[in-house]
Design a protein around this motif. Structure first.
Motif, PDB file in Angstrom:
ATOM      1  N   ASN A   1       1.092  -1.118   0.006  1.00 34.36           N
ATOM      2  CA  ASN A   1      -0.140  -0.123   0.090  1.00 34.36           C
ATOM      3  C   ASN A   1       0.809   1.434  -0.075  1.00 34.36           C
ATOM      4  N   GLN A   2       1.945   1.408   0.431  1.00 31.96           N
ATOM      5  CA  GLN A   2       2.652   2.163   0.390  1.00 31.96           C
ATOM      6  C   GLN A   2       3.274   2.750   0.109  1.00 31.96           C
ATOM      7  N   SER A   3       3.161   1.426  -1.482  1.00 27.68           N
ATOM      8  CA  SER A   3       3.914   1.761  -2.875  1.00 27.68           C
ATOM      9  C   SER A   3       3.468   2.286  -3.655  1.00 27.68           C
ATOM     10  N   GLN A   4       1.878   2.288  -3.610  1.00 30.06           N
ATOM     11  CA  GLN A   4       0.971   2.429  -4.347  1.00 30.06           C
ATOM     12  C   GLN A   4       0.107   3.701  -4.554  1.00 30.06           C
ATOM     13  N   LEU A   5       0.612   3.788  -2.995  1.00 32.51           N
ATOM     14  CA  LEU A   5       0.014   5.418  -1.864  1.00 32.51           C
ATOM     15  C   LEU A   5       1.607   6.219  -3.072  1.00 32.51           C
ATOM     16  N   GLY A   6       2.402   6.027  -3.255  1.00 29.88           N
ATOM     17  CA  GLY A   6       3.244   6.985  -3.684  1.00 29.88           C
ATOM     18  C   GLY A   6       3.434   6.836  -5.535  1.00 29.88           C
ATOM     19  N   GLN A   7       3.330   6.224  -5.802  1.00 29.53           N
ATOM     20  CA  GLN A   7       2.350   6.325  -7.236  1.00 29.53           C
ATOM     21  C   GLN A   7       1.536   7.056  -7.539  1.00 29.53           C
ATOM     22  N   LEU A   8       0.553   7.152  -6.541  1.00 29.62           N
ATOM     23  CA  LEU A   8      -0.923   7.680  -7.007  1.00 29.62           C
ATOM     24  C   LEU A   8      -0.365   9.068  -6.372  1.00 29.62           C
ATOM     25  N   ALA A   9       0.569   9.365  -5.790  1.00 27.08           N
ATOM     26  CA  ALA A   9       0.879  10.908  -5.739  1.00 27.08           C
ATOM     27  C   ALA A   9       1.666  11.493  -7.037  1.00 27.08           C
ATOM     28  N   GLU A  10       2.178  10.234  -7.483  1.00 24.32           N
ATOM     29  CA  GLU A  10       3.178  11.026  -8.785  1.00 24.32           C
ATOM     30  C   GLU A  10       1.879  11.271  -9.969  1.00 24.32           C
ATOM     31  N   ASN A  11       0.897  10.537  -9.401  1.00 31.86           N
ATOM     32  CA  ASN A  11       0.037  10.623 -11.056  1.00 31.86           C
ATOM     33  C   ASN A  11      -0.761  12.336 -10.745  1.00 31.86           C
ATOM     34  N   LEU A  12      -0.975  12.602  -9.334  1.00 33.02           N
ATOM     35  CA  LEU A  12      -1.431  13.669  -8.881  1.00 33.02           C
ATOM     36  C   LEU A  12      -0.844  14.438  -9.555  1.00 33.02           C
ATOM     37  N   ASP A  13       0.396  14.568  -9.796  1.00 39.45           N
ATOM     38  CA  ASP A  13       1.489  15.488  -9.958  1.00 39.45           C
ATOM     39  C   ASP A  13       1.642  15.654 -11.374  1.00 39.45           C
ATOM     40  N   GLU A  14       1.087  14.702 -12.132  1.00 37.54           N
ATOM     41  CA  GLU A  14       1.474  14.934 -13.598  1.00 37.54           C
ATOM     42  C   GLU A  14      -0.444  15.260 -13.740  1.00 37.54           C
ATOM     43  N   ARG A  15      -1.129  15.072 -13.386  1.00 35.39           N
ATOM     44  CA  ARG A  15      -2.362  15.178 -13.431  1.00 35.39           C
ATOM     45  C   ARG A  15      -2.467  17.251 -13.311  1.00 35.39           C
ATOM     46  N   LYS A  16      -1.570  17.286 -11.971  1.00 34.82           N
ATOM     47  CA  LYS A  16      -1.878  18.404 -12.008  1.00 34.82           C
ATOM     48  C   LYS A  16      -1.302  20.036 -12.768  1.00 34.82           C
ATOM     49  N   SER A  17       0.162  19.218 -13.210  1.00 35.34           N
ATOM     50  CA  SER A  17       0.813  19.787 -13.924  1.00 35.34           C
ATOM     51  C   SER A  17      -0.319  20.179 -15.719  1.00 35.34           C
ATOM     52  N   GLN A  18      -1.081  18.717 -16.134  1.00 36.15           N
ATOM     53  CA  GLN A  18      -1.570  18.568 -17.165  1.00 36.15           C
ATOM     54  C   GLN A  18      -2.893  20.029 -17.040  1.00 36.15           C
ATOM     55  N   ILE A  19      -3.326  19.773 -15.916  1.00 38.64           N
ATOM     56  CA  ILE A  19      -4.634  20.453 -15.714  1.00 38.64           C
ATOM     57  C   ILE A  19      -4.109  22.515 -16.071  1.00 38.64           C
ATOM     58  N   ASP A  20      -2.893  22.513 -15.736  1.00 43.19           N
ATOM     59  CA  ASP A  20      -2.064  24.180 -15.556  1.00 43.19           C
ATOM     60  C   ASP A  20      -2.231  24.275 -16.778  1.00 43.19           C
ATOM     61  N   GLY A  21      -1.647  22.870 -17.227  1.00 45.74           N
ATOM     62  CA  GLY A  21      -1.286  23.244 -19.373  1.00 45.74           C
ATOM     63  C   GLY A  21      -2.283  23.992 -20.021  1.00 45.74           C
ATOM     64  N   VAL A  22      -3.865  22.906 -19.741  1.00 46.23           N
ATOM     65  CA  VAL A  22      -4.702  23.339 -20.993  1.00 46.23           C
ATOM     66  C   VAL A  22      -4.974  25.068 -19.919  1.00 46.23           C
ATOM     67  N   GLY A  23      -5.295  25.212 -19.392  1.00 52.92           N
ATOM     68  CA  GLY A  23      -5.819  25.985 -18.720  1.00 52.92           C
ATOM     69  C   GLY A  23      -7.546  26.297 -18.518  1.00 52.92           C
ATOM     70  N   LYS A  24      -8.279  26.917 -17.561  1.00 44.81           N
ATOM     71  CA  LYS A  24      -9.673  26.848 -17.060  1.00 44.81           C
ATOM     72  C   LYS A  24     -10.290  27.186 -18.708  1.00 44.81           C
ATOM     73  N   ASN A  25     -10.028  27.392 -18.956  1.00 38.64           N
ATOM     74  CA  ASN A  25     -11.651  27.992 -19.949  1.00 38.64           C
ATOM     75  C   ASN A  25     -11.222  26.973 -21.075  1.00 38.64           C
ATOM     76  N   SER A  26     -10.378  26.382 -21.336  1.00 39.32           N
ATOM     77  CA  SER A  26     -10.436  24.742 -22.000  1.00 39.32           C
ATOM     78  C   SER A  26     -11.611  23.534 -22.041  1.00 39.32           C
ATOM     79  N   SER A  27     -11.804  23.171 -23.416  1.00 40.08           N
ATOM     80  CA  SER A  27     -13.584  22.404 -23.354  1.00 40.08           C
ATOM     81  C   SER A  27     -12.697  21.551 -21.987  1.00 40.08           C
ATOM     82  N   TYR A  28     -11.708  20.759 -21.646  1.00 39.39           N
ATOM     83  CA  TYR A  28     -11.180  19.607 -21.227  1.00 39.39           C
ATOM     84  C   TYR A  28     -11.418  20.329 -19.665  1.00 39.39           C
ATOM     85  N   TYR A  29     -11.027  20.970 -19.624  1.00 42.25           N
ATOM     86  CA  TYR A  29     -10.787  21.671 -18.585  1.00 42.25           C
ATOM     87  C   TYR A  29     -11.588  20.773 -17.065  1.00 42.25           C
TER      88      TYR A  29
END
Length: 294
Positions: free
Chosen positions: A221-249
């Motif tokens: 579970n510790q390993s899985q939690l670390g993987q989820l944290a990395e996934n959250l980090d990646e998703r945050k970067s993607q959200i920052d990249g598209v901006g809130k006016n994007s249809s995907y936002y």
């Protein structure tokens, strides 16, 4: 003996467990400390388990009593009987014979004749604690008595041990529960003598060890939690990249929050597992310390 330690660091899910990262529709609602929080999550130690089973080994200087060779035959069963008589006389329970300790004692006695030494540590560096472990005896505390010479009886041999403070302390150690004895006649440095070995022990099994399956699940579970944290980090970067006016936002934020919910659920489960494991580890530590008289 180095104290038995099971280190479970309970610094769990800083920030994320309590509040989570719930950001609906408006990226501006995200915490300004998000990057810092994710960094903490990725570097957190949610259960670094270190197992150093503490063991105690007690010995006294090997006892060479000399004496002239005779035709007396000595038996290990009688040595155990005389040893237990001494314990009972002193208000202690009798020791039970253990085959693993006997195997270790027999190997020690034979090795001393073969290699012509009379010490607790063999010429190859095998000490009493390592010896009994080699023969499969997992212990909390163990001890070894050695004696060399010629004797009229098993009672005389045990009395010689009892007359020596260190050997007496081993025979009357209240922590021991089991014993193995070997007594062999042979040639030592040109003389015909008996060598006897007593191996004492308290098995590790008297203290319930922490659940190994639970420990393994914590690590998974510790390993899985670390993987989820990395996934959250990646998703945050993607959200920052598209901006809130994007249809995907909005869809991206919804998907992000679903992962946050998954993260928080696993974090809560892991915290409970670690707390449970810590209780078991503390019980084990207390049991061992008490058995060793600490």
């Amino acid at each position: 003996m180095k104290k038995i330690k099971w280190f479970i660091i309970l610094i769990l899910i800083v920030g994320a467990v309590g509040a989570g990262f719930w950001f609906k529709k408006d990226i501006l609602k995200m915490s300004e400390g998000f990057e810092t929080s994710v960094d903490k999550i990725q570097n957190i130690d949610v259960g670094s388990v270190v197992s150093e089973t503490s063991r105690k080994v007690l010995t006294a200087d090997p006892l060479n009593v000399g004496g002239k060779s005779n035709s007396v035959t000595l038996l290990k069963s009688k040595i155990i009987e005389e040893t237990n008589n001494q314990r009972i006389t002193n208000g202690l329970p009798a020791l039970k014979e253990n085959v693993l300790l006997y195997n270790a004692a027999a190997a020690k006695a034979n090795d001393m004749f073969t290699s012509q030494y009379f010490e607790h540590i063999s010429p190859t560096g095998v000490d009493p604690g390592t010896l009994v472990l080699t023969y499969g005896y997992e212990y909390i505390i163990t001890g070894e008595n050695l004696i060399l010479g010629n004797f009229k009886s098993e009672a005389e041999m045990v009395q010689d041990w009892m007359n020596s403070p260190g050997h007496r302390a081993n025979i009357l150690n209240a922590s021991y529960a089991e014993i193995g004895v070997s007594v062999i006649k042979g040639i030592y440095k040109g003389e015909t003598v008996w060598i006897a070995v007593q191996e004492f022990g308290l098995p590790l099994s008297v203290c319930a060890e922490p659940d190994q399956d639970l420990k393994n699940q914590i690590e998974i579970n510790q390993s899985q939690l670390g993987q989820l944290a990395e996934n959250l980090d990646e998703r945050k970067s993607q959200i920052d990249g598209v901006g809130k006016n994007s249809s995907y936002y909005n869809d991206m934020v919804d998907a992000y929050n679903e992962k946050v919910a998954e993260y928080n659920s696993l974090a809560g489960k892991l915290k409970s597992q670690v707390q449970n494991y810590n209780k078991q580890a503390n019980y084990f530590n207390d049991c061992v310390a008490a058995a060793q008289g600490e």
